[in-house]
Design an enzyme around this catalytic site. Structure first.
Site, PDB file in Angstrom:
ATOM      1  N   ARG A 106       1.118  11.862  -9.906  1.00 29.01           N
ATOM      2  CA  ARG A 106       1.584  10.509  -9.578  1.00 29.01           C
ATOM      3  C   ARG A 106       3.005  10.255 -10.080  1.00 29.01           C
ATOM      4  O   ARG A 106       3.723   9.419  -9.545  1.00 29.01           O
ATOM      5  CB  ARG A 106       0.657   9.459 -10.203  1.00 29.01           C
ATOM      6  CG  ARG A 106      -0.725   9.395  -9.600  1.00 29.01           C
ATOM      7  CD  ARG A 106      -1.445   8.151 -10.088  1.00 29.01           C
ATOM      8  NE  ARG A 106      -2.883   8.213  -9.911  1.00 29.01           N
ATOM      9  CZ  ARG A 106      -3.532   7.868  -8.799  1.00 29.01           C
ATOM     10  NH1 ARG A 106      -2.862   7.450  -7.752  1.00 29.01           N
ATOM     11  NH2 ARG A 106      -4.847   7.950  -8.732  1.00 29.01           N
ATOM     12  N   GLU A 132       0.848  -1.200   0.000  1.00 22.55           N
ATOM     13  CA  GLU A 132       0.000   0.000   0.000  1.00 22.55           C
ATOM     14  C   GLU A 132       0.881   1.248   0.000  1.00 22.55           C
ATOM     15  O   GLU A 132       1.999   1.223   0.514  1.00 22.55           O
ATOM     16  CB  GLU A 132      -0.916  -0.055   1.248  1.00 22.55           C
ATOM     17  CG  GLU A 132      -1.794   1.146   1.487  1.00 22.55           C
ATOM     18  CD  GLU A 132      -2.845   1.384   0.401  1.00 22.55           C
ATOM     19  OE1 GLU A 132      -2.456   1.573  -0.769  1.00 22.55           O
ATOM     20  OE2 GLU A 132      -4.037   1.439   0.733  1.00 22.55           O
ATOM     21  N   ASP A 133       0.364   2.327  -0.556  1.00 19.70           N
ATOM     22  CA  ASP A 133       1.126   3.572  -0.568  1.00 19.70           C
ATOM     23  C   ASP A 133       1.007   4.316   0.761  1.00 19.70           C
ATOM     24  O   ASP A 133       1.999   4.767   1.322  1.00 19.70           O
ATOM     25  CB  ASP A 133       0.680   4.483  -1.737  1.00 19.70           C
ATOM     26  CG  ASP A 133      -0.834   4.705  -1.788  1.00 19.70           C
ATOM     27  OD1 ASP A 133      -1.574   4.039  -1.029  1.00 19.70           O
ATOM     28  OD2 ASP A 133      -1.280   5.539  -2.597  1.00 19.70           O
ATOM     29  N   ASP A 170      -4.152   6.075   5.849  1.00 17.46           N
ATOM     30  CA  ASP A 170      -4.639   7.365   6.342  1.00 17.46           C
ATOM     31  C   ASP A 170      -5.649   7.057   7.461  1.00 17.46           C
ATOM     32  O   ASP A 170      -5.257   6.784   8.588  1.00 17.46           O
ATOM     33  CB  ASP A 170      -5.247   8.117   5.149  1.00 17.46           C
ATOM     34  CG  ASP A 170      -5.693   9.516   5.482  1.00 17.46           C
ATOM     35  OD1 ASP A 170      -5.158  10.108   6.423  1.00 17.46           O
ATOM     36  OD2 ASP A 170      -6.590  10.043   4.786  1.00 17.46           O
TER      37      ASP A 170
HETATM   38  P1  IMP Z   1      -7.762   5.532   4.042  1.00 21.65           P
HETATM   39  O1  IMP Z   1      -8.844   4.574   3.666  1.00 21.65           O
HETATM   40  O2  IMP Z   1      -8.313   6.762   4.692  1.00 21.65           O
HETATM   41  O3  IMP Z   1      -6.647   4.917   4.859  1.00 21.65           O
HETATM   42  O4  IMP Z   1      -7.174   6.096   2.712  1.00 21.65           O
HETATM   43  C1  IMP Z   1      -6.329   5.385   1.946  1.00 21.65           C
HETATM   44  C2  IMP Z   1      -6.260   5.941   0.554  1.00 21.65           C
HETATM   45  O5  IMP Z   1      -6.548   7.342   0.507  1.00 21.65           O
HETATM   46  C3  IMP Z   1      -4.851   5.793   0.054  1.00 21.65           C
HETATM   47  O6  IMP Z   1      -4.660   4.546  -0.547  1.00 21.65           O
HETATM   48  C4  IMP Z   1      -4.717   6.966  -0.893  1.00 21.65           C
HETATM   49  O7  IMP Z   1      -5.185   6.589  -2.161  1.00 21.65           O
HETATM   50  C5  IMP Z   1      -5.647   8.027  -0.328  1.00 21.65           C
HETATM   51  N1  IMP Z   1      -4.920   9.041   0.465  1.00 21.65           N
HETATM   52  C6  IMP Z   1      -4.936   9.205   1.794  1.00 21.65           C
HETATM   53  N2  IMP Z   1      -4.138  10.221   2.175  1.00 21.65           N
HETATM   54  C7  IMP Z   1      -3.584  10.685   1.049  1.00 21.65           C
HETATM   55  C8  IMP Z   1      -2.635  11.733   0.771  1.00 21.65           C
HETATM   56  O8  IMP Z   1      -2.111  12.434   1.653  1.00 21.65           O
HETATM   57  N3  IMP Z   1      -2.307  11.908  -0.533  1.00 21.65           N
HETATM   58  C9  IMP Z   1      -2.840  11.156  -1.555  1.00 21.65           C
HETATM   59  N4  IMP Z   1      -3.709  10.175  -1.332  1.00 21.65           N
HETATM   60  C10 IMP Z   1      -4.089   9.940  -0.045  1.00 21.65           C
END
Ligand code: IMP
Length: 173
Positions: A161, A95-96, A99
């Protein structure tokens, strides 16, 4: 609109090498299924697998929780799913960024239903202050503050990206 370099190309390269070293050690003598979480992890995953010495199978999964802009919509939609059964396999999710943790929680629930032998997670970035759905990150690159980051696979409205570094996106400057 300005982009400030936050994690340089060299810092990323060193971190990828460090993470791959640990993964190679932990999975020595075993085969792993690497699951790249699209779209954001494509660049990280491509660099990481090139440093893996253990045999791998590649799979891709895509679960969207973000629409346009910088805020999570809170809902998850699966657009790409793994093609093979993972029963009894060693799975490594790539995963990148974690959040809120919602996306990974949903992905892991779905993959656990396959009954893999083990499932590990490697994430390049983690925003602890935003985490609402705790997920165990087995291999972590960098903890970052609550800032919206772009580059090295990460986007803002599907842009940036391609940047080789991770930058902080500031819409107002
Ligand atoms: P989560 O479900 O809130 O953990 O979000 C995960 C996804 O939100 C990641 O895989 C990213 O695609 C996107 N995301 C969350 N924070 C960022 C950020 O700071 N920059 C770009 N994409 C983000």
């Amino acid at each position: 609109m300005a982009v400030e370099v936050y994690i340089s190309e060299d810092q990323i390269k060193n971190k990828v090498t460090e993470l791959a070293y640990k993964i190679n050690e932990d999975f020595a003598g075993q085969e792993i299924v690497v699951i790249c979480v699209l779209n954001g992890a494509f660049m990280f995953c491509a660099d990481l697998v090139r440093e893996l010495t253990v045999p791998i199978n590649m799979e891709f999964i895509k679960a969207s929780s973000y629409g346009e802009g910088t805020n999570s919509s809170g809902s998850i939609k699966f657009e790409v799913d793994v093609k093979n059964n993972l029963a009894g396999k060693n799975v490594l999710i790539v995963e990148d960024i974690v959040d809120t943790g919602l996306t990974l929680t949903k992905i892991m629930e779905k993959l656990k239903a396959h009954n893999p032998a083990q499932m590990k997670l490697v994430s390049l970035l983690f925003k602890p202050s935003r985490n609402r759905h705790p997920v165990k990150i087995d291999y972590l690159g960098f903890e970052i503050p609550d800032k919206f980051v772009i580059g090295y696979g990460l986007d803002y409205s599907n842009r940036f990206r391609e940047l080789p570094y991770i930058g902080i996106f500031d819409e107002d400057n």
